[in-house]
Design a protein around this motif. Structure first.
Motif, PDB file in Angstrom:
ATOM      1  N   LYS A  21     -16.661 -69.852  79.783  1.00 31.16           N
ATOM      2  CA  LYS A  21     -17.086 -71.253  79.962  1.00 31.16           C
ATOM      3  C   LYS A  21     -16.523 -72.168  78.871  1.00 31.16           C
ATOM      4  CE  LYS A  21     -21.488 -70.022  77.811  1.00 31.16           C
ATOM      5  NZ  LYS A  21     -21.003 -68.633  77.590  1.00 31.16           N
ATOM      6  N   SER A  22     -16.457 -71.692  77.636  1.00 30.82           N
ATOM      7  CA  SER A  22     -15.922 -72.526  76.558  1.00 30.82           C
ATOM      8  C   SER A  22     -14.435 -72.770  76.758  1.00 30.82           C
ATOM      9  CB  SER A  22     -16.168 -71.875  75.195  1.00 30.82           C
ATOM     10  OG  SER A  22     -17.555 -71.737  74.947  1.00 30.82           O
ATOM     11  N   THR A  23     -13.693 -71.734  77.152  1.00 31.51           N
ATOM     12  CA  THR A  23     -12.262 -71.862  77.416  1.00 31.51           C
ATOM     13  C   THR A  23     -12.020 -72.843  78.555  1.00 31.51           C
ATOM     14  OG1 THR A  23     -11.871 -69.601  76.661  1.00 31.51           O
ATOM     15  CG2 THR A  23     -10.168 -70.606  78.047  1.00 31.51           C
ATOM     16  N   SER A  25     -14.051 -75.227  79.576  1.00 24.76           N
ATOM     17  CA  SER A  25     -14.461 -76.569  79.154  1.00 24.76           C
ATOM     18  C   SER A  25     -13.373 -77.254  78.343  1.00 24.76           C
ATOM     19  CB  SER A  25     -15.758 -76.486  78.337  1.00 24.76           C
ATOM     20  OG  SER A  25     -16.823 -75.972  79.117  1.00 24.76           O
ATOM     21  N   GLU A  26     -12.790 -76.529  77.400  1.00 19.46           N
ATOM     22  CA  GLU A  26     -11.758 -77.114  76.553  1.00 19.46           C
ATOM     23  C   GLU A  26     -10.490 -77.405  77.351  1.00 19.46           C
ATOM     24  OE1 GLU A  26     -12.079 -78.356  73.703  1.00 19.46           O
ATOM     25  OE2 GLU A  26     -14.054 -77.551  73.179  1.00 19.46           O
ATOM     26  N   VAL A  41     -16.895 -82.633  74.565  1.00 22.29           N
ATOM     27  CA  VAL A  41     -17.491 -81.347  74.938  1.00 22.29           C
ATOM     28  C   VAL A  41     -18.619 -81.033  73.967  1.00 22.29           C
ATOM     29  CG1 VAL A  41     -17.102 -78.866  75.239  1.00 22.29           C
ATOM     30  CG2 VAL A  41     -15.279 -80.503  75.831  1.00 22.29           C
ATOM     31  N   SER A  43     -21.412 -77.920  73.352  1.00 26.71           N
ATOM     32  CA  SER A  43     -21.961 -76.617  73.716  1.00 26.71           C
ATOM     33  C   SER A  43     -23.440 -76.595  73.375  1.00 26.71           C
ATOM     34  CB  SER A  43     -21.248 -75.495  72.950  1.00 26.71           C
ATOM     35  OG  SER A  43     -21.925 -74.267  73.137  1.00 26.71           O
ATOM     36  N   ASP A  45     -24.892 -74.152  72.417  1.00 27.44           N
ATOM     37  CA  ASP A  45     -24.971 -73.340  71.201  1.00 27.44           C
ATOM     38  C   ASP A  45     -24.968 -74.217  69.950  1.00 27.44           C
ATOM     39  OD1 ASP A  45     -24.878 -71.203  72.901  1.00 27.44           O
ATOM     40  OD2 ASP A  45     -23.023 -70.352  72.112  1.00 27.44           O
ATOM     41  N   ASP A  46     -24.311 -75.362  70.027  1.00 32.46           N
ATOM     42  CA  ASP A  46     -24.263 -76.247  68.871  1.00 32.46           C
ATOM     43  C   ASP A  46     -25.568 -77.001  68.655  1.00 32.46           C
ATOM     44  OD1 ASP A  46     -21.693 -75.715  67.813  1.00 32.46           O
ATOM     45  OD2 ASP A  46     -20.780 -76.856  69.444  1.00 32.46           O
ATOM     46  N   ARG A  96     -22.316 -79.159  65.197  1.00 36.20           N
ATOM     47  CA  ARG A  96     -21.608 -77.894  65.304  1.00 36.20           C
ATOM     48  C   ARG A  96     -22.443 -76.811  64.635  1.00 36.20           C
ATOM     49  NH1 ARG A  96     -19.696 -80.024  68.875  1.00 36.20           N
ATOM     50  NH2 ARG A  96     -17.529 -80.709  69.207  1.00 36.20           N
ATOM     51  N   GLU A 123     -21.734 -77.428  78.088  1.00 38.72           N
ATOM     52  CA  GLU A 123     -21.544 -76.034  78.515  1.00 38.72           C
ATOM     53  C   GLU A 123     -22.453 -75.112  77.727  1.00 38.72           C
ATOM     54  OE1 GLU A 123     -20.183 -73.399  76.738  1.00 38.72           O
ATOM     55  OE2 GLU A 123     -19.086 -74.303  75.078  1.00 38.72           O
ATOM     56  N   GLY A 124     -22.832 -74.004  78.370  1.00 38.83           N
ATOM     57  CA  GLY A 124     -23.672 -73.044  77.678  1.00 38.83           C
ATOM     58  C   GLY A 124     -24.255 -72.010  78.607  1.00 38.83           C
TER      59      GLY A 124
END
Length: 255
Positions: A21-23, A25-26, A41, A43, A45-46, A96, A123-124
């Motif tokens: 998902k991170s790939t 998204s970027e 973007v 995440s 997670d951030d 972050r 995203e997450g």
């Protein structure tokens, strides 16, 4: 809010650990920026709470909240503040999280989403998730819950958190995409592979890199909600991309 300001389109991308998902998204953000679309973007997670805040949760609610991951360990209010700023046409600082330190990065390491952001990708692993029914919480799903949450207090607190402000955050999504793993068993392999990549990048003896055994324990914190998402979300996500064990897209369907 100034009605002359066009609020950004918020795209939610949900996917289990290691699903890509991170790939994605970027890559999407790069494509949109190349076309002149102001894109940011964020995440989920951030949005993790600081280590000190999670230690307080571990002390006051349940020891398992010391580990980042489940609902309750995110600063959802911070996420809502970011969305409110962007909706009003103001720039917003994007936090972050430093996973090597297991703590939020200093503010000077944050990036900024411009006030004219037209697309925000959120995203997450649990983006767009809904809480489980109370009855589903009765039985543990793995040894972690069986041995360290025998009375269900941790999983009920996490579920209650998900039913709260998280739903306000997810209600702002304009479109929800699910990267659907073939099953939770694949997630373990993906997460181990991900950690091996981090270890190679960080070099020998790097701090914050988990062993395979540590990864095995870590993913147990995510197992309950990941299984629930894979069972429940495909019927309502706007777009479902089903992945094979090698993460190759097998099918794409619209909700």
């Amino acid at each position: 809010m100034d009605r002359s300001v066009r609020r950004p389109f918020v795209l939610g991308i949900c996917g289990a650990q290691g699903s890509g998902k991170s790939t994605l998204s970027e890559a999407l953000a790069d494509r949109m920026r190349a076309r002149g679309v102001a894109t940011a973007v964020l995440s989920i997670d951030d949005l993790y709470r600081t280590r000190a805040e999670r230690m307080a949760l571990a002390r006051d609610v349940h020891p398992l909240f010391a580990v980042r991951g489940v609902p309750g360990t995110h600063d959802v209010a911070l996420g809502l503040d970011i969305l409110a700023a962007l909706d009003a046409g103001r720039a917003a600082a994007l936090p972050r999280f430093d996973k090597a330190r297991d703590d939020r990065a200093p503010a000077d390491a944050w990036e900024a989403a411009p006030g004219d952001t037209a697309l925000l990708i959120l995203e997450g692993w649990c983006v767009g998730a809904r809480p489980e029914a109370e009855a589903a919480l009765a039985e543990p799903v793995n040894d972690l819950e069986r041995e360290e949450d025998a009375d269900g207090r941790w999983r009920r607190a996490a579920n209650a958190a998900l039913a709260g402000d998280y739903q306000a955050l997810f209600a702002r999504l304009d479109l929800l995409v699910l990267l659907a793993a073939p099953g939770f068993e694949a997630v373990r392999d993906w997460r181990v592979e991900q950690e091996h990549g981090l270890a190679r990048a960080a070099g020998a003896g790097a701090q914050g890199v988990m062993s395979d055994a540590e990864v095995e324990r870590f993913i147990r914190f995510y197992e309950r909600l990941t299984r629930h998402i894979l069972a429940e979300m495909p019927d309502r996500a706007d777009l479902v991309i089903r992945l094979g064990r090698d993460r190759t897209p097998l099918s794409i369907s619209c909700g």
